[in-house]
Design a protein around this motif. Structure first.
Motif, PDB file in Angstrom:
ATOM      1  N   MET A 126       7.435   1.749  -6.491  1.00 19.29           N
ATOM      2  CA  MET A 126       6.724   2.692  -7.344  1.00 19.29           C
ATOM      3  C   MET A 126       5.394   2.115  -7.813  1.00 19.29           C
ATOM      4  SD  MET A 126       7.397   5.758  -8.259  1.00 19.29           S
ATOM      5  CE  MET A 126       5.770   6.452  -8.359  1.00 19.29           C
ATOM      6  N   GLN A 127       5.417   0.846  -8.206  1.00 19.37           N
ATOM      7  CA  GLN A 127       4.182   0.194  -8.646  1.00 19.37           C
ATOM      8  C   GLN A 127       3.146   0.188  -7.531  1.00 19.37           C
ATOM      9  OE1 GLN A 127       4.240  -4.069  -8.875  1.00 19.37           O
ATOM     10  NE2 GLN A 127       2.696  -4.152 -10.473  1.00 19.37           N
ATOM     11  N   ALA A 128       3.578  -0.205  -6.341  1.00 19.95           N
ATOM     12  CA  ALA A 128       2.651  -0.279  -5.204  1.00 19.95           C
ATOM     13  C   ALA A 128       2.085   1.089  -4.867  1.00 19.95           C
ATOM     14  CB  ALA A 128       3.368  -0.883  -3.997  1.00 19.95           C
ATOM     15  N   GLN A 129       2.925   2.103  -4.856  1.00 23.62           N
ATOM     16  CA  GLN A 129       2.475   3.465  -4.537  1.00 23.62           C
ATOM     17  C   GLN A 129       1.492   3.997  -5.583  1.00 23.62           C
ATOM     18  OE1 GLN A 129       2.974   4.345  -1.148  1.00 23.62           O
ATOM     19  NE2 GLN A 129       3.338   6.340  -2.077  1.00 23.62           N
ATOM     20  N   CYS A 130       1.780   3.729  -6.863  1.00 24.88           N
ATOM     21  CA  CYS A 130       0.910   4.237  -7.932  1.00 24.88           C
ATOM     22  C   CYS A 130      -0.490   3.631  -7.836  1.00 24.88           C
ATOM     23  CB  CYS A 130       1.522   3.929  -9.292  1.00 24.88           C
ATOM     24  SG  CYS A 130       2.915   4.983  -9.746  1.00 24.88           S
ATOM     25  N   VAL A 131      -0.555   2.299  -7.700  1.00 29.37           N
ATOM     26  CA  VAL A 131      -1.860   1.647  -7.650  1.00 29.37           C
ATOM     27  C   VAL A 131      -2.582   1.992  -6.351  1.00 29.37           C
ATOM     28  CG1 VAL A 131      -3.060  -0.568  -7.774  1.00 29.37           C
ATOM     29  CG2 VAL A 131      -1.009  -0.191  -9.143  1.00 29.37           C
ATOM     30  N   LYS A 132      -1.844   2.140  -5.267  1.00 30.56           N
ATOM     31  CA  LYS A 132      -2.438   2.566  -3.990  1.00 30.56           C
ATOM     32  C   LYS A 132      -3.086   3.939  -4.139  1.00 30.56           C
ATOM     33  CE  LYS A 132      -1.040   3.845   0.750  1.00 30.56           C
ATOM     34  NZ  LYS A 132      -1.418   5.265   0.764  1.00 30.56           N
ATOM     35  N   THR A 133      -2.364   4.899  -4.717  1.00 28.74           N
ATOM     36  CA  THR A 133      -2.882   6.260  -4.859  1.00 28.74           C
ATOM     37  C   THR A 133      -4.138   6.284  -5.727  1.00 28.74           C
ATOM     38  OG1 THR A 133      -0.642   7.143  -4.628  1.00 28.74           O
ATOM     39  CG2 THR A 133      -2.307   8.593  -5.601  1.00 28.74           C
ATOM     40  N   GLU A 134      -4.092   5.548  -6.833  1.00 29.45           N
ATOM     41  CA  GLU A 134      -5.239   5.535  -7.743  1.00 29.45           C
ATOM     42  C   GLU A 134      -6.456   4.881  -7.090  1.00 29.45           C
ATOM     43  OE1 GLU A 134      -6.324   4.194 -12.327  1.00 29.45           O
ATOM     44  OE2 GLU A 134      -4.481   3.481 -11.387  1.00 29.45           O
ATOM     45  N   THR A 135      -6.232   3.744  -6.425  1.00 30.47           N
ATOM     46  CA  THR A 135      -7.352   3.022  -5.814  1.00 30.47           C
ATOM     47  C   THR A 135      -7.971   3.821  -4.677  1.00 30.47           C
ATOM     48  OG1 THR A 135      -6.232   0.947  -6.370  1.00 30.47           O
ATOM     49  CG2 THR A 135      -8.062   0.826  -4.805  1.00 30.47           C
ATOM     50  N   GLU A 136      -7.135   4.459  -3.875  1.00 31.48           N
ATOM     51  CA  GLU A 136      -7.669   5.255  -2.774  1.00 31.48           C
ATOM     52  C   GLU A 136      -8.471   6.444  -3.287  1.00 31.48           C
ATOM     53  OE1 GLU A 136      -4.428   4.262   0.750  1.00 31.48           O
ATOM     54  OE2 GLU A 136      -4.338   6.197  -0.271  1.00 31.48           O
ATOM     55  N   PHE A 137      -8.068   6.995  -4.431  1.00 28.49           N
ATOM     56  CA  PHE A 137      -8.866   8.076  -5.030  1.00 28.49           C
ATOM     57  C   PHE A 137     -10.260   7.569  -5.402  1.00 28.49           C
ATOM     58  CE2 PHE A 137     -10.368   9.945  -9.050  1.00 28.49           C
ATOM     59  CZ  PHE A 137     -10.656  11.235  -8.594  1.00 28.49           C
ATOM     60  N   TYR A 138     -10.317   6.398  -6.027  1.00 25.94           N
ATOM     61  CA  TYR A 138     -11.628   5.842  -6.391  1.00 25.94           C
ATOM     62  C   TYR A 138     -12.472   5.593  -5.145  1.00 25.94           C
ATOM     63  CZ  TYR A 138      -9.494   4.911 -10.965  1.00 25.94           C
ATOM     64  OH  TYR A 138      -8.875   5.041 -12.165  1.00 25.94           O
ATOM     65  N   ARG A 139     -11.868   5.044  -4.120  1.00 22.37           N
ATOM     66  CA  ARG A 139     -12.651   4.671  -2.945  1.00 22.37           C
ATOM     67  C   ARG A 139     -13.169   5.897  -2.193  1.00 22.37           C
ATOM     68  NH1 ARG A 139     -10.704   0.206   0.962  1.00 22.37           N
ATOM     69  NH2 ARG A 139     -12.946   0.306   1.370  1.00 22.37           N
ATOM     70  N   ARG A 140     -12.351   6.932  -2.084  1.00 20.43           N
ATOM     71  CA  ARG A 140     -12.821   8.116  -1.362  1.00 20.43           C
ATOM     72  C   ARG A 140     -13.829   8.921  -2.178  1.00 20.43           C
ATOM     73  NH1 ARG A 140     -10.303  12.872  -3.173  1.00 20.43           N
ATOM     74  NH2 ARG A 140      -8.242  12.599  -4.149  1.00 20.43           N
TER      75      ARG A 140
END
Length: 631
Positions: free
Chosen positions: A377-391
């Protein structure tokens, strides 16, 4: 411009055998508590807690509830003392100083029973003149005051205005008034760490003797003059001149790669003296600037400054931090180590939104499975947030966007406890850290949905444009063969941009891929050029994994082989497997990837050991978990 200081040489006292001598007092000291009832040996550098542990007077401070059990250590006043003989003739030296590189924190210092000074700042370097009290055989004492009690006294004496916070939240089980002492703030506790307000000498202690003069401090700053379009250097040096007469000489500053060499005459009057130099670098010389990784070269220039004048870390590692009765998500110990109010409940709630919670009847198995799921869950949450910033780099939507980067909190753990960290205590990579090496990849496809339309953005942190294709595959959870795939026409991905590469209504995607529903299928995608992978393979869930239909329990095996110092894990799976987690127990090292979605029958992963190990040890320790193993 970035300069490396290659050599700093001060020649004070021409004709003497040495400009200065230094004698370290690191090593064995004696430590006693406030009333003298406890006396023990202790190492310098070190602290009281480590000394007590090494003598068997306390257990591992990180074991179970010992952060509370050993609170008494921080509330007592401890004294460090040592007797020593100086191995050189003191009478031949004009100035003798006691240098303390790091004292933690509040202490009075006695040298040969004479008070020579005090300390109240953990971060400062202290220097005390002991010329008139030093002998061949000496004694030194550092009488510490409890930093907790000192902070409380300082707070009580401060009445002009309020300094918040008085105390940390109760869940952190810490000490109060940390803002009233110049000490490592987290030692009074934090939301990710315990309260251990240490006392001790945490850096080197030494005797320093010199004649004529001594260089105490040196710094320099490169400055760009925009109007003149040239670089300059400001150099500042501080000297202690103990000679009764002025000391003359010269300073030579040389930067060979910049064709710069300048000589300055100086004269130092007795006492504390500051020498300021201004070095001009010709505008005809090209000075390469220093760029962040991937944006250009990290050019450095070696600078030599020559003054020609007259005249550790001890790291403790420990086995065991808990007992069997602690191995439950809601145990007293688990809740004790959780320093975020309601943190365990919040983690389970968040995980339950998207995953089935562990269902084993074995409490220990449930505990291990819950830990695995919180890491997912931790990995998925930070992945989703970071990918939003990058895109969001190249566009603004609803007044948000043009995001040029992302940092996540936090990197590593100070102890074994629930936290935001991506590295465990001890350095082992958590699932988030493996995810981070992918979601921070310089070239990355990012998938997301908006109003039932599926998009894939290409994100590039590269400086060059590249020609490539995007491959999109759809798998059912029940099959390792893709039900459909699509490769885009070749396109040019511009460096430093984030652009939409793919757009398709989810209903069209599902219709095109036969019998797919949101619950039965998963999308994966990657960027490549000439069949060579250029980006990590990313994925997008069309529904929460707990609603997945057709997801089978995967049988995953590994054949381990060795190639030099690296071990190769050739994996084979019987079914599509989300969040495949490879573990080799206590063997230190990292995998090339972990926590991944396995949609193909085979995959090769590398293991990089941090200490010597063997194929047999890895085979004995190897364990693999995927999402369905916790059901």
């Amino acid at each position: 411009m970035r300069l490396h200081l290659l050599l700093l040489l001060a020649l004070c006292g021409a004709g003497t055998t040495a400009a200065e001598l230094s004698y370290s007092l690191r090593g064995n000291w004696s430590i006693c508590n406030g009333n003298g009832s406890l006396e023990l040996p202790g190492a310098v550098p070190g602290c009281v807690h480590s000394a007590l542990f090494q003598q068997g007077l306390i257990q591992d401070s990180y074991y179970r509830f010992n952060d509370l059990n050993y609170r008494w250590v921080s509330l007592d006043n401890w004294t460090y003392s040592k007797e020593f003989k100086i191995p050189f003739e003191i009478s031949k030296w004009q100035k003798v100083n006691l240098i303390l590189e790091g004292v933690d924190t509040v202490s009075k210092i006695l040298f040969n029973e004479v008070t020579i000074g005090e300390t109240d700042n953990m971060f400062n370097r202290y220097s005390f003149d002991i010329t008139n009290v030093v002998r061949d055989v000496n004694s030194i004492e550092l009488r510490f005051q409890s930093a907790v009690l000192y902070a409380a006294q300082q707070s009580k004496a401060h009445t002009r205005y309020q300094v918040p916070p008085d105390c940390p939240p109760l869940v952190q089980k810490g000490e109060c008034h940390v803002n009233f002492v110049r000490k490592e703030q987290c030692s009074f506790s934090w939301d990710w760490g315990p309260s251990f307000p240490t006392q001790g000498i945490w850096k080197d202690v030494r005797i320093e003797a010199y004649n004529i003069c001594h260089l105490n401090y040196f710094t320099f700053s490169p400055i760009y003059d925009k109007s003149a379009q040239e670089w300059n250097l400001e150099i500042e040096s501080t000297f202690d001149v103990v000679s009764s007469k002025p000391v003359g000489g010269q300073v030579i500053v040389a930067i060979p790669k910049l064709q710069t060499q300048q000589t300055y005459s100086i004269e130092l009057q007795p006492g504390k003296r500051i020498v300021e130099l201004f070095v001009n670098i010709s505008k005809n010389i090209t000075v390469e600037t220093w760029w962040p990784h991937g944006h250009g070269n990290q050019t450095g220039y070696n600078m030599t400054v020559l003054f020609e004048l007259d005249g550790g870390l001890n790291i403790e590692k420990s086995a065991k931090v808990s007992s069997t009765e602690d191995w439950s998500f809601n145990s007293k110990f688990s809740l004790h180590r959780q320093h975020h109010e309601g943190g365990n409940k919040q983690m389970l709630y968040q995980a339950g939104l998207h995953f089935k919670l562990p269902q084993s009847t074995d409490p220990l198995r449930t505990f291990k499975d819950t830990i695995y799921l919180t890491q997912v869950m931790q990995a998925q949450c930070v992945k989703t947030e970071t990918e939003f910033y990058r895109r969001s780099r190249s566009e603004i939507v609803d007044q948000q966007g043009h995001t040029m980067g992302a940092l996540y909190w936090q990197l590593n753990d100070i102890w074994q406890a629930p936290s935001w960290a991506s590295l465990e205590y001890g350095g082992k990579w958590k699932m988030l850290h493996y995810f981070a090496q992918n979601f921070f990849a310089p070239l990355l496809p990012v998938g997301f949905e908006n109003e039932n339309t599926f998009y894939i953005y290409g994100v590039s942190d590269l400086h060059s444009d590249y020609s490539m294709t995007l491959s999109v595959r759809v798998h059912t959870w029940s099959s390792l063969e893709p039900v459909c795939s699509r490769v885009t026409e070749r396109f040019v991905m511009k460096g430093g941009e984030a652009v939409c590469l793919y757009e398709e209504p989810v209903s069209e995607l599902l219709r095109r891929c036969g019998n797919c529903t949101r619950e039965s299928c998963v999308v994966s995608f990657y960027l490549s050029a000439d069949h060579e992978l250029l980006s990590p393979t990313n994925y997008h869930f069309l529904s929460s994994p707990k609603e997945a239909v057709g997801l089978c329990k995967a049988q995953i095996t590994a054949i381990i082989s060795q190639q030099g110092d690296i071990f190769v894990f050739d994996l084979e799976t019987s079914a599509v497997a989300p969040f495949v987690w490879l573990d080799v127990g206590s063997i230190p090292g990292r995998f090339s990837d972990n926590g991944f979605l396995m949609t193909e029958k085979t995959r090769t992963i590398l293991f990089y050991p941090w200490e010597p190990t063997s194929k047999n040890e890895l085979e004995q320790s190897f364990h693999v978990t995927s999402l369905t193993d916790i059901y």
